[in-house]
Design a protein around this motif. Structure first.
Motif, mmCIF file in Angstrom:
data_model
loop_
_atom_site.group_PDB
_atom_site.id
_atom_site.type_symbol
_atom_site.label_atom_id
_atom_site.label_comp_id
_atom_site.label_asym_id
_atom_site.label_seq_id
_atom_site.Cartn_x
_atom_site.Cartn_y
_atom_site.Cartn_z
ATOM 1 N N TYR A 3 -26.952 -0.092 -2.432
ATOM 2 C CA TYR A 3 -27.194 -1.457 -2.909
ATOM 3 C C TYR A 3 -28.424 -2.101 -2.255
ATOM 4 O O TYR A 3 -29.066 -2.959 -2.854
ATOM 5 C CB TYR A 3 -25.952 -2.318 -2.628
ATOM 6 C CG TYR A 3 -24.669 -1.703 -3.107
ATOM 7 C CD1 TYR A 3 -24.281 -1.789 -4.443
ATOM 8 C CD2 TYR A 3 -23.836 -0.999 -2.228
ATOM 9 C CE1 TYR A 3 -23.102 -1.212 -4.892
ATOM 10 C CE2 TYR A 3 -22.644 -0.420 -2.667
ATOM 11 C CZ TYR A 3 -22.288 -0.527 -3.996
ATOM 12 O OH TYR A 3 -21.120 0.050 -4.438
ATOM 13 N N HIS A 4 -28.713 -1.701 -1.014
ATOM 14 C CA HIS A 4 -29.877 -2.231 -0.289
ATOM 15 C C HIS A 4 -30.612 -1.052 0.352
ATOM 16 O O HIS A 4 -30.304 -0.651 1.482
ATOM 17 C CB HIS A 4 -29.444 -3.231 0.788
ATOM 18 C CG HIS A 4 -28.662 -4.399 0.257
ATOM 19 N ND1 HIS A 4 -29.266 -5.491 -0.334
ATOM 20 C CD2 HIS A 4 -27.315 -4.632 0.200
ATOM 21 C CE1 HIS A 4 -28.335 -6.346 -0.702
ATOM 22 N NE2 HIS A 4 -27.146 -5.860 -0.397
ATOM 23 N N ASP B 33 -33.518 -0.811 1.601
ATOM 24 C CA ASP B 33 -34.516 -1.117 2.641
ATOM 25 C C ASP B 33 -34.063 -0.698 4.037
ATOM 26 O O ASP B 33 -34.821 -0.050 4.759
ATOM 27 C CB ASP B 33 -34.844 -2.620 2.612
ATOM 28 C CG ASP B 33 -35.909 -2.972 3.638
ATOM 29 O OD1 ASP B 33 -36.903 -2.236 3.737
ATOM 30 O OD2 ASP B 33 -35.738 -3.975 4.350
#
Length: 403
Positions: free
Chosen positions: A151-152, A154
């Protein structure tokens, strides 16, 4: 349209303006006949037949009577991210200057860092801060990163990458009977000044307090730390910072080897100083703060509990008072039996070996005079044995001593 696409589009437009202005200048010198002959020469060189269909696609250069393509070109404000559209004054020189200026401005412009988004910390920075402040285990944090990754994307998948754990091995110095690591005085001073956001003018030389003591890690073994910490007294509520640390199952056998890195750096900082805010500042150690056993070890002298030659303030023998000790008498070893050997602290020529290494009230008063006073008062010592010539009598609620 992203910022990079806008900058690229603006550079291309600026180069196109420059090219069209050069063509406009050349059109003032050429005539239509010259233009036709030039294009016929080009056809021959390239190898295109005069009657070929490609000849109909060639357009003559604009003349003074025709409108310049510069006027036809329309630039919108979207092509310039934060810059205004340059105004053309009609001359090629002005347009070239504006074009070159636009190119330089967009070359200097850099994209915003990913660590800060809309004035707030990124998810990666927040996770690293959360892990450190709450002392989360590495395995637990790795599991959380793997759950968040779809979902993320980074944040990294490894906690060591997230908190930027140094991969370089720490070099330890062998000092009998253990190992020593030196953090450094300058690093601690700079970290304290930056963390406290100190904005006032620094005094020169910079005063520094140094504390040395031993800390037992467990009760079941002799494992212990001997840290060296520093403190800046001119900053209110300044936290102490580590300078060096020694670990072994006992205290250092050679205090001069233990203090070698500290004294060498202190001498260098007093002579050359360190650079901060475009200026060099020297450092002067104002005091060594130790308890009585550590003080005796650092100065290479007899301990405070020694029955003879243990006094740190006079040259007396046993209970006899003598002359007061001074910095010169200490360095000249006039009180020979008080010293074991020469201390490396004497390399600091500005240090008063008597006054700048204060006494410890805990061992001298609380565990010394007060202990003997209580033992004399109650007639027993710590081992519950009676003190000679002292008897404690009970008479109801009253107590009195009999000598």
């Amino acid at each position: 349209m992203t910022d990079r696409s806008k900058r690229r589009r603006s550079q291309e437009n600026a180069l196109y303006l420059n090219f069209m202005c050069e063509r406009d200048n050349y059109s003032d010198e050429w005539s239509e006949s010259d233009v036709g002959s030039s294009f016929s020469d080009i056809d021959v060189e390239v190898g295109i037949a005069p009657d070929s269909p490609a000849e109909t696609q060639i357009q003559p250069l604009p003349t003074l009577d025709e409108p310049s393509p510069v006027a036809v070109l329309q630039l919108t404000s979207e092509d310039y991210s934060d810059q205004e559209v340059p105004e053309s004054s009609g001359s090629g020189t002005d347009i070239e200057d504006s074009a070159s200026t636009t190119i330089e401005e967009f070359d200097v412009d850099e994209p915003a860092p990913k660590e800060v988004l809309a004035g707030e910390l990124s998810l990666k920075t927040q996770l690293a801060t959360w892990k450190i402040e709450n002392n989360i285990e590495f395995s637990k944090c790795d599991q959380l990163l793997k759950i968040l990754h779809p979902y993320h994307p980074d944040p990294p998948l490894s906690t060591r990458t997230l908190v930027r754990t140094p991969t370089k091995a720490v070099s330890l110095k062998n000092i009998s009977p253990g190992k020593y690591y030196h953090f450094g005085i300058v690093k601690g001073i700079l970290d304290t000044l930056l963390s406290m956001n100190f904005q006032e003018l620094l005094i020169d030389p910079l005063p520094l307090y140094v504390g040395i003591d031993g800390v037992h890690l467990t009760n079941s073994s002799g494992s212990q730390f001997w840290p060296i910490v520093g403190h800046l007294p001119f900053i209110k509520e300044s936290p102490p910072f580590p300078i060096g640390v020694f670990h072994a199952n006992s205290k250092p056998t050679n205090s001069n080897a233990f203090l070698l890195d500290l004294i060498e750096e202190a001498e260098s900082l007093h002579e050359r100083g360190f650079f901060f805010r475009e200026k060099y500042f020297s450092v002067m150690i104002k005091s060594f703060i130790c308890d009585a056993p550590a003080r005796a070890m650092m100065l290479c002298i007899k301990g405070h509990s020694s029955e003879r030659y243990g006094c740190a303030r006079c040259t007396g023998f046993g209970r006899n008072l003598g002359q007061l000790s001074t910095n010169d008498s200490f360095r000249e070893k006039q009180y020979v039996l008080h010293h074991h050997c020469r201390s490396i602290l004497e390399n600091l020529h500005y240090l008063d070996m008597v006054r700048d290494v204060p006494l410890d009230p805990m061992h001298l008063l609380d565990l010394g005079v007060m202990k003997k006073t209580l033992a004399f008062t109650f007639g027993t010592d710590r081992k519950k044995t009676n003190v000679p010539h002292v008897t404690l009598h009970h008479s109801g609620s009253n107590r009195f001593l009999h000598y």
